[in-house]
Structures are given as C-alpha cells and as structure tokens.
Design a protein around this motif. Sequence first.
Motif, PDB file in Angstrom:
ATOM      1  N   HIS A 198     -44.729 -65.366  33.674  1.00 44.90           N
ATOM      2  CA  HIS A 198     -43.226 -66.079  33.443  1.00 44.90           C
ATOM      3  C   HIS A 198     -42.240 -65.402  34.118  1.00 44.90           C
ATOM      4  O   HIS A 198     -41.295 -65.822  34.847  1.00 44.90           O
ATOM      5  N   HIS A 246     -40.957 -71.512  36.985  1.00 40.69           N
ATOM      6  CA  HIS A 246     -40.702 -71.369  35.468  1.00 40.69           C
ATOM      7  C   HIS A 246     -41.032 -72.305  34.658  1.00 40.69           C
ATOM      8  O   HIS A 246     -41.800 -72.305  33.598  1.00 40.69           O
ATOM      9  N   PRO A 254     -41.372 -66.754  40.386  1.00 42.33           N
ATOM     10  CA  PRO A 254     -40.160 -67.186  41.250  1.00 42.33           C
ATOM     11  C   PRO A 254     -39.779 -68.296  40.527  1.00 42.33           C
ATOM     12  O   PRO A 254     -40.387 -69.085  39.479  1.00 42.33           O
ATOM     13  N   GLN A 255     -38.238 -68.668  40.482  1.00 43.66           N
ATOM     14  CA  GLN A 255     -37.458 -69.554  39.609  1.00 43.66           C
ATOM     15  C   GLN A 255     -38.206 -70.850  39.562  1.00 43.66           C
ATOM     16  O   GLN A 255     -38.080 -71.741  38.696  1.00 43.66           O
ATOM     17  N   ASN A 256     -38.687 -71.603  40.854  1.00 38.62           N
ATOM     18  CA  ASN A 256     -39.256 -72.646  40.915  1.00 38.62           C
ATOM     19  C   ASN A 256     -40.461 -72.618  40.221  1.00 38.62           C
ATOM     20  O   ASN A 256     -41.027 -73.854  39.996  1.00 38.62           O
ATOM     21  N   GLY A 296     -33.610 -67.854  28.397  1.00 41.27           N
ATOM     22  CA  GLY A 296     -34.021 -67.419  29.800  1.00 41.27           C
ATOM     23  C   GLY A 296     -35.097 -66.376  29.901  1.00 41.27           C
ATOM     24  O   GLY A 296     -35.775 -66.028  28.666  1.00 41.27           O
TER      25      GLY A 296
END
Length: 141
Positions: free
Chosen positions: A32, A40, A36-38, A110
């Motif tokens: 995690h 998560h 990459p951000q997409n 986050g």
Amino acid sequence: MNAYSLVLSLHVISVATWMIMLVYLPKLFVYHINAPQNAHATVALQESSLFKVGTVSMILAIKFGAILLYLNPHLLQSGGWLHLKLALVAGMVVYHVTCKKLIRRFEQEGIPQNVRFYKLFRVIPEITTAVIILLSIVKPF
C-alpha cells in the motif's frame, strides 16, 4: 473419528487461516505504501477483506481452542507450556487489533512514510507462530 479429533482439526484449520492473514496483511501494508496513487483504493479493499476473513478465523480458533480445553481440562495442569502458548495467543489478538488500527490509520491519515516499521512489524506473527507450534508439539515444560 471422535469429537476431540474433529474439534482439534477445526482449531488447526482456523489457526492456520488466522496466521496466514496476520502474516500477509502487513505485507499488504508495505504494498500500500509503495503502490501508485491509483492503486491505493484496491489495496485498501484487499486489506479490509483479508482482515474480515482473519477476524472470523481468529474467533473460530479461540472458540475451538476453548472447546479443546473443555474436552481435555487436564491440559491446564500439564505444565507451563500451555500457559505460555495462551499468553502468546493473547499477544496475537493484540497484534490483530493493532492491524485494524493501522488499517484505520491508512484510511484517515493517508499513507505513512516509514515503510521500515511495517517490514519489521510483519515478522512478529511469523516468529510468534513458530514458537506456538514448537510449544504445542514439543511441550518443553
């Protein structure tokens, strides 16, 4: 097949499933952090789903373990190995709850920056499980 053997088998299956979750979930935490951000949201869904399965397994493992002690109460007088094993199991329950707190932290705060913690954190159930298995089979004291 007698009742004790059946309950013992169900206990071992539940414990194995629970330990698989406890070993794999922290690895997902590392994924995690590095994903990459997409990705998560996908990893978060995997963490949540795995945790639910592990929670059911933990509850079943504890219930079957309690039934085993009920069916064979003299185990409580068989030496300190069982008491140490039960203390380690209690520690694994604390670890399990800590995993849930970490899942919530990922959701609320986050992605943490310290991946090293999670790499070390994931070793705890591996070592504890090995000690529990040794205690259960060898019964050293």
